[in-house]
Design a protein around this motif. Structure first.
Motif, PDB file in Angstrom:
ATOM      1  N   THR A 138      19.204  48.485 -92.183  1.00 28.70           N
ATOM      2  CA  THR A 138      18.640  47.226 -92.668  1.00 28.70           C
ATOM      3  C   THR A 138      17.666  46.700 -91.618  1.00 28.70           C
ATOM      4  N   TYR A 139      16.920  45.645 -91.993  1.00 25.50           N
ATOM      5  CA  TYR A 139      15.916  45.100 -91.078  1.00 25.50           C
ATOM      6  C   TYR A 139      16.546  44.592 -89.785  1.00 25.50           C
ATOM      7  N   ILE A 140      17.628  43.785 -89.909  1.00 23.41           N
ATOM      8  CA  ILE A 140      18.235  43.261 -88.689  1.00 23.41           C
ATOM      9  C   ILE A 140      18.842  44.382 -87.855  1.00 23.41           C
ATOM     10  N   ASP A 141      19.312  45.442 -88.512  1.00 21.64           N
ATOM     11  CA  ASP A 141      19.882  46.546 -87.742  1.00 21.64           C
ATOM     12  C   ASP A 141      18.813  47.286 -86.942  1.00 21.64           C
ATOM     13  N   THR A 142      17.590  47.406 -87.500  1.00 23.09           N
ATOM     14  CA  THR A 142      16.507  48.023 -86.709  1.00 23.09           C
ATOM     15  C   THR A 142      16.217  47.158 -85.483  1.00 23.09           C
ATOM     16  N   LYS A 143      16.300  45.841 -85.649  1.00 24.87           N
ATOM     17  CA  LYS A 143      16.072  44.945 -84.514  1.00 24.87           C
ATOM     18  C   LYS A 143      17.181  45.087 -83.473  1.00 24.87           C
ATOM     19  N   ARG A 144      18.403  45.239 -83.943  1.00 22.57           N
ATOM     20  CA  ARG A 144      19.524  45.425 -83.023  1.00 22.57           C
ATOM     21  C   ARG A 144      19.355  46.721 -82.215  1.00 22.57           C
ATOM     22  N   VAL A 145      18.894  47.761 -82.889  1.00 22.12           N
ATOM     23  CA  VAL A 145      18.709  49.041 -82.196  1.00 22.12           C
ATOM     24  C   VAL A 145      17.595  48.934 -81.160  1.00 22.12           C
ATOM     25  N   GLU A 146      16.492  48.279 -81.524  1.00 23.61           N
ATOM     26  CA  GLU A 146      15.406  48.120 -80.553  1.00 23.61           C
ATOM     27  C   GLU A 146      15.876  47.302 -79.350  1.00 23.61           C
ATOM     28  N   LEU A 147      16.676  46.265 -79.601  1.00 23.44           N
ATOM     29  CA  LEU A 147      17.221  45.480 -78.504  1.00 23.44           C
ATOM     30  C   LEU A 147      18.147  46.336 -77.649  1.00 23.44           C
ATOM     31  N   ALA A 148      18.969  47.146 -78.288  1.00 21.91           N
ATOM     32  CA  ALA A 148      19.869  48.031 -77.539  1.00 21.91           C
ATOM     33  C   ALA A 148      19.081  49.006 -76.664  1.00 21.91           C
ATOM     34  N   ARG A 149      18.003  49.524 -77.197  1.00 26.01           N
ATOM     35  CA  ARG A 149      17.178  50.441 -76.399  1.00 26.01           C
ATOM     36  C   ARG A 149      16.594  49.731 -75.187  1.00 26.01           C
ATOM     37  N   ALA A 150      16.148  48.478 -75.387  1.00 19.75           N
ATOM     38  CA  ALA A 150      15.621  47.706 -74.261  1.00 19.75           C
ATOM     39  C   ALA A 150      16.701  47.456 -73.216  1.00 19.75           C
ATOM     40  N   LEU A 151      17.928  47.167 -73.668  1.00 17.82           N
ATOM     41  CA  LEU A 151      19.025  46.880 -72.748  1.00 17.82           C
ATOM     42  C   LEU A 151      19.543  48.131 -72.036  1.00 17.82           C
ATOM     43  N   ALA A 152      19.336  49.288 -72.644  1.00 17.93           N
ATOM     44  CA  ALA A 152      19.901  50.523 -72.097  1.00 17.93           C
ATOM     45  C   ALA A 152      19.325  50.882 -70.732  1.00 17.93           C
ATOM     46  N   GLY A 153      18.116  50.412 -70.440  1.00 19.19           N
ATOM     47  CA  GLY A 153      17.529  50.656 -69.130  1.00 19.19           C
ATOM     48  C   GLY A 153      18.018  49.697 -68.070  1.00 19.19           C
ATOM     49  N   GLU A 154      18.960  48.819 -68.430  1.00 18.75           N
ATOM     50  CA  GLU A 154      19.524  47.806 -67.528  1.00 18.75           C
ATOM     51  C   GLU A 154      18.428  46.994 -66.835  1.00 18.75           C
ATOM     52  N   PRO A 155      17.587  46.342 -67.648  1.00 24.37           N
ATOM     53  CA  PRO A 155      16.448  45.616 -67.068  1.00 24.37           C
ATOM     54  C   PRO A 155      16.862  44.370 -66.314  1.00 24.37           C
ATOM     55  N   GLU A 156      16.043  43.997 -65.346  1.00 23.04           N
ATOM     56  CA  GLU A 156      16.222  42.714 -64.667  1.00 23.04           C
ATOM     57  C   GLU A 156      15.590  41.586 -65.480  1.00 23.04           C
ATOM     58  N   VAL A 157      14.545  41.924 -66.250  1.00 18.62           N
ATOM     59  CA  VAL A 157      13.867  40.942 -67.099  1.00 18.62           C
ATOM     60  C   VAL A 157      13.760  41.519 -68.508  1.00 18.62           C
ATOM     61  N   LEU A 158      14.175  40.737 -69.499  1.00 17.49           N
ATOM     62  CA  LEU A 158      14.113  41.147 -70.896  1.00 17.49           C
ATOM     63  C   LEU A 158      13.102  40.270 -71.618  1.00 17.49           C
ATOM     64  N   LEU A 159      12.108  40.902 -72.266  1.00 21.52           N
ATOM     65  CA  LEU A 159      11.078  40.198 -73.016  1.00 21.52           C
ATOM     66  C   LEU A 159      11.357  40.380 -74.510  1.00 21.52           C
ATOM     67  N   LEU A 160      11.536  39.284 -75.231  1.00 25.78           N
ATOM     68  CA  LEU A 160      11.830  39.326 -76.670  1.00 25.78           C
ATOM     69  C   LEU A 160      10.679  38.692 -77.421  1.00 25.78           C
ATOM     70  N   ASP A 161       9.961  39.506 -78.207  1.00 24.61           N
ATOM     71  CA  ASP A 161       8.775  39.033 -78.916  1.00 24.61           C
ATOM     72  C   ASP A 161       9.125  38.773 -80.380  1.00 24.61           C
ATOM     73  N   GLU A 162       9.430  37.511 -80.685  1.00 24.89           N
ATOM     74  CA  GLU A 162       9.807  37.084 -82.041  1.00 24.89           C
ATOM     75  C   GLU A 162      10.928  37.958 -82.605  1.00 24.89           C
ATOM     76  N   TRP A 163      11.955  38.159 -81.793  1.00 25.59           N
ATOM     77  CA  TRP A 163      13.056  39.033 -82.202  1.00 25.59           C
ATOM     78  C   TRP A 163      13.802  38.461 -83.406  1.00 25.59           C
TER      79      TRP A 163
END
Length: 245
Positions: A144-169
Protein backbone atom coordinates in the motif's frame (compact mmCIF):
# COMPACT_ATOMS: atom_id res chain seq x y z
CA UNK A 1 23.89 24.98 31.97
CA UNK A 2 24.82 22.69 29.08
CA UNK A 3 25.05 24.34 25.67
CA UNK A 4 23.19 22.60 22.84
CA UNK A 5 25.48 21.14 20.18
CA UNK A 6 24.84 22.09 16.56
CA UNK A 7 24.59 19.02 14.36
CA UNK A 8 23.72 20.81 11.11
CA UNK A 9 24.40 24.48 10.34
CA UNK A 10 23.55 26.45 7.19
CA UNK A 11 25.21 29.79 6.61
CA UNK A 12 24.22 31.81 3.56
CA UNK A 13 23.13 28.66 1.71
CA UNK A 14 21.91 29.71 -1.73
CA UNK A 15 20.77 27.84 -4.82
CA UNK A 16 20.20 29.47 -8.19
CA UNK A 17 18.78 27.86 -11.30
CA UNK A 18 19.65 30.36 -14.03
CA UNK A 19 17.89 33.57 -13.01
CA UNK A 20 15.71 31.85 -10.37
CA UNK A 21 16.93 31.96 -6.77
CA UNK A 22 15.27 28.90 -5.22
CA UNK A 23 17.03 29.21 -1.85
CA UNK A 24 18.24 32.66 -0.87
CA UNK A 25 20.92 33.14 1.82
CA UNK A 26 19.52 30.52 4.19
CA UNK A 27 20.81 30.44 7.78
CA UNK A 28 19.71 28.05 10.51
CA UNK A 29 21.07 25.51 13.00
CA UNK A 30 19.74 22.13 14.05
CA UNK A 31 20.87 21.02 17.50
CA UNK A 32 21.43 17.55 18.93
CA UNK A 33 18.17 15.55 19.20
CA UNK A 34 16.09 18.43 17.83
CA UNK A 35 13.16 18.05 15.43
CA UNK A 36 13.29 21.06 13.10
CA UNK A 37 10.32 21.77 10.87
CA UNK A 38 10.84 23.41 7.49
CA UNK A 39 7.51 24.90 6.43
CA UNK A 40 6.09 27.36 3.94
CA UNK A 41 3.85 27.61 0.87
CA UNK A 42 4.42 25.38 -2.16
CA UNK A 43 7.41 26.49 -4.18
CA UNK A 44 9.09 28.28 -1.26
CA UNK A 45 12.34 26.29 -1.49
CA UNK A 46 11.89 23.72 1.31
CA UNK A 47 12.72 20.59 -0.67
CA UNK A 48 15.56 22.38 -2.44
CA UNK A 49 17.02 23.14 1.00
CA UNK A 50 16.87 19.44 1.90
CA UNK A 51 18.52 18.65 -1.43
CA UNK A 52 21.38 21.00 -0.56
CA UNK A 53 21.88 19.34 2.83
CA UNK A 54 21.75 15.80 1.42
CA UNK A 55 24.03 16.55 -1.52
CA UNK A 56 21.39 15.96 -4.19
CA UNK A 57 22.11 19.56 -5.26
CA UNK A 58 25.28 21.66 -4.92
CA UNK A 59 24.86 25.12 -3.34
CA UNK A 60 25.57 28.11 -5.57
CA UNK A 61 26.92 29.91 -2.50
CA UNK A 62 27.18 29.57 1.26
CA UNK A 63 28.24 26.77 3.60
CA UNK A 64 26.66 23.68 5.13
CA UNK A 65 28.39 22.09 8.12
CA UNK A 66 27.81 18.70 9.78
CA UNK A 67 29.22 18.55 13.33
CA UNK A 68 31.86 21.14 12.50
CA UNK A 69 32.87 19.52 9.19
CA UNK A 70 31.96 21.36 5.96
CA UNK A 71 29.93 19.15 3.64
CA UNK A 72 29.15 21.86 1.07
CA UNK A 73 29.19 20.37 -2.42
CA UNK A 74 30.11 16.82 -1.39
CA UNK A 75 28.45 14.03 -3.40
CA UNK A 76 25.27 12.61 -1.89
CA UNK A 77 26.91 9.21 -1.29
CA UNK A 78 29.66 10.81 0.78
CA UNK A 79 27.19 12.85 2.83
CA UNK A 80 25.16 9.67 3.47
CA UNK A 81 28.26 7.93 4.76
CA UNK A 82 28.92 10.87 7.07
CA UNK A 83 25.52 10.28 8.66
CA UNK A 84 22.74 12.05 6.74
CA UNK A 85 19.81 9.95 5.43
CA UNK A 86 16.60 11.05 3.77
CA UNK A 87 13.24 10.18 2.31
CA UNK A 88 11.76 11.81 -0.80
CA UNK A 89 8.46 13.47 -1.73
CA UNK A 90 7.95 10.72 -4.30
CA UNK A 91 8.90 7.36 -2.79
CA UNK A 92 12.05 5.93 -4.35
CA UNK A 93 12.33 2.19 -3.80
CA UNK A 94 14.17 -0.39 -5.88
CA UNK A 95 11.24 -2.24 -7.51
CA UNK A 96 13.22 -5.36 -8.44
CA UNK A 97 14.09 -5.98 -4.78
CA UNK A 98 12.04 -7.23 -1.87
CA UNK A 99 11.20 -5.03 1.11
CA UNK A 100 14.03 -6.65 3.09
CA UNK A 101 16.55 -6.17 0.28
CA UNK A 102 15.63 -2.49 -0.05
CA UNK A 103 16.29 -1.93 3.64
CA UNK A 104 19.50 -3.98 3.54
CA UNK A 105 20.74 -1.59 0.83
CA UNK A 106 20.43 1.22 3.37
CA UNK A 107 22.48 -0.80 5.86
CA UNK A 108 25.20 -1.54 3.31
CA UNK A 109 25.61 1.99 1.94
CA UNK A 110 24.74 4.12 4.97
CA UNK A 111 26.66 5.75 7.80
CA UNK A 112 27.49 2.51 9.63
CA UNK A 113 27.91 -0.18 7.04
CA UNK A 114 26.80 -3.75 7.62
CA UNK A 115 27.16 -6.71 5.28
CA UNK A 116 25.66 -10.16 4.79
CA UNK A 117 23.92 -11.73 7.75
CA UNK A 118 24.58 -8.69 9.95
CA UNK A 119 22.88 -6.42 7.41
CA UNK A 120 19.89 -8.77 7.15
CA UNK A 121 19.41 -8.98 10.92
CA UNK A 122 19.72 -5.22 11.27
CA UNK A 123 17.25 -4.64 8.41
CA UNK A 124 14.71 -6.98 10.01
CA UNK A 125 15.01 -5.12 13.31
CA UNK A 126 14.32 -1.82 11.53
CA UNK A 127 11.34 -3.32 9.66
CA UNK A 128 9.96 -4.46 13.01
CA UNK A 129 10.31 -0.90 14.30
CA UNK A 130 8.28 0.57 11.42
CA UNK A 131 5.69 -2.22 11.43
CA UNK A 132 6.74 -3.97 8.21
CA UNK A 133 8.47 -7.15 9.41
CA UNK A 134 5.65 -9.42 8.20
CA UNK A 135 6.05 -8.08 4.66
CA UNK A 136 9.82 -8.45 4.50
CA UNK A 137 9.65 -10.78 1.48
CA UNK A 138 7.06 -8.71 -0.41
CA UNK A 139 7.83 -6.65 -3.52
CA UNK A 140 7.02 -3.00 -4.22
CA UNK A 141 3.93 -3.85 -6.30
CA UNK A 142 2.34 -5.64 -3.34
CA UNK A 143 2.52 -2.67 -0.94
CA UNK A 144 0.00 0.00 0.00
CA UNK A 145 1.04 3.65 -0.26
CA UNK A 146 1.80 4.08 3.44
CA UNK A 147 3.72 0.80 3.43
CA UNK A 148 6.00 2.06 0.63
CA UNK A 149 6.65 5.11 2.82
CA UNK A 150 7.41 2.90 5.80
CA UNK A 151 9.91 0.91 3.74
CA UNK A 152 11.65 4.04 2.47
CA UNK A 153 11.87 5.31 6.05
CA UNK A 154 13.27 1.95 7.16
CA UNK A 155 15.90 2.11 4.44
CA UNK A 156 16.90 5.59 5.60
CA UNK A 157 17.11 4.39 9.21
CA UNK A 158 19.10 1.27 8.32
CA UNK A 159 22.25 3.32 7.79
CA UNK A 160 21.96 4.53 11.41
CA UNK A 161 22.06 8.21 10.43
CA UNK A 162 22.92 11.03 12.77
CA UNK A 163 20.53 13.30 10.84
CA UNK A 164 17.26 12.16 9.25
CA UNK A 165 15.65 14.32 6.54
CA UNK A 166 11.92 13.69 5.93
CA UNK A 167 10.50 15.34 2.82
CA UNK A 168 6.69 15.45 3.19
CA UNK A 169 6.71 11.92 4.56
CA UNK A 170 3.13 12.33 5.82
CA UNK A 171 1.72 13.67 2.54
CA UNK A 172 -1.11 11.77 0.86
CA UNK A 173 -2.09 9.66 3.87
CA UNK A 174 -5.70 9.16 4.95
CA UNK A 175 -6.59 10.22 8.55
CA UNK A 176 -5.90 6.78 10.07
CA UNK A 177 -2.59 6.43 8.23
CA UNK A 178 -1.68 10.00 9.16
CA UNK A 179 -2.12 9.31 12.85
CA UNK A 180 -0.03 6.14 12.56
CA UNK A 181 2.64 8.10 10.70
CA UNK A 182 2.76 10.84 13.35
CA UNK A 183 3.06 8.20 16.08
CA UNK A 184 5.96 6.56 14.22
CA UNK A 185 7.85 9.84 13.88
CA UNK A 186 7.08 10.54 17.55
CA UNK A 187 8.77 7.25 18.43
CA UNK A 188 11.85 8.21 16.40
CA UNK A 189 11.87 11.61 18.09
CA UNK A 190 11.66 9.97 21.52
CA UNK A 191 14.73 7.87 20.64
CA UNK A 192 16.64 11.15 20.54
CA UNK A 193 17.12 11.37 16.78
CA UNK A 194 17.97 14.64 15.05
CA UNK A 195 15.34 15.25 12.37
CA UNK A 196 14.61 17.93 9.77
CA UNK A 197 11.15 17.54 8.28
CA UNK A 198 9.44 19.35 5.44
CA UNK A 199 5.74 19.18 6.13
CA UNK A 200 2.38 20.81 5.33
CA UNK A 201 0.34 18.95 7.97
CA UNK A 202 0.08 21.52 10.75
CA UNK A 203 -1.10 19.00 13.36
CA UNK A 204 2.15 17.13 12.75
CA UNK A 205 4.20 20.34 12.94
CA UNK A 206 2.63 21.27 16.29
CA UNK A 207 2.94 17.75 17.65
CA UNK A 208 6.46 16.86 16.51
CA UNK A 209 8.61 19.96 16.09
CA UNK A 210 10.76 21.70 18.67
CA UNK A 211 11.26 24.64 16.32
CA UNK A 212 10.43 25.67 12.76
CA UNK A 213 11.98 27.65 9.94
CA UNK A 214 9.39 29.27 7.68
CA UNK A 215 10.32 29.90 4.04
CA UNK A 216 8.66 32.05 1.39
CA UNK A 217 10.06 32.62 -2.11
CA UNK A 218 13.36 31.03 -1.10
CA UNK A 219 13.91 33.24 1.96
CA UNK A 220 13.60 32.56 5.67
CA UNK A 221 10.80 34.79 6.97
CA UNK A 222 10.46 33.42 10.52
CA UNK A 223 12.03 31.00 12.98
CA UNK A 224 10.88 29.84 16.41
CA UNK A 225 8.57 27.37 18.13
CA UNK A 226 5.54 26.16 16.14
CA UNK A 227 3.30 28.37 18.28
CA UNK A 228 5.45 31.43 17.65
CA UNK A 229 5.81 31.07 13.89
CA UNK A 230 2.23 30.03 13.18
CA UNK A 231 0.96 33.18 14.89
CA UNK A 232 3.48 35.46 13.12
CA UNK A 233 1.65 37.93 10.80
CA UNK A 234 4.34 37.51 8.11
CA UNK A 235 3.78 33.74 8.14
CA UNK A 236 -0.01 34.11 7.99
CA UNK A 237 0.42 36.52 5.08
CA UNK A 238 2.73 34.11 3.23
CA UNK A 239 0.19 31.29 3.52
CA UNK A 240 -3.05 33.23 3.06
CA UNK A 241 -2.15 36.40 1.18
CA UNK A 242 -2.42 40.04 2.20
CA UNK A 243 -6.22 40.17 2.15
CA UNK A 244 -6.57 37.39 4.74
CA UNK A 245 -3.59 38.27 6.94
Amino acid sequence: MRTATNVISLRGATKQFGGLVAVDNMDFDVTEHEVKGLIGPNGSGKSTTLNLISGALTPSDGEIVLRGTPITGLPAKDIARLGVSRTFQLVRLLPSMTVLENVMAGAVFGHRRRWGRAAEQHAMAILEKVGMARQARAHFSQLTYIDTKRVELARALAGEPEVLLLDEWLAGLNPTELQAGIELIHALRDEGRTIILVEHVMDAIRSLCDSCVVMSSGKKIAEGTPEEVLSDPDVVRAYLGDEDA
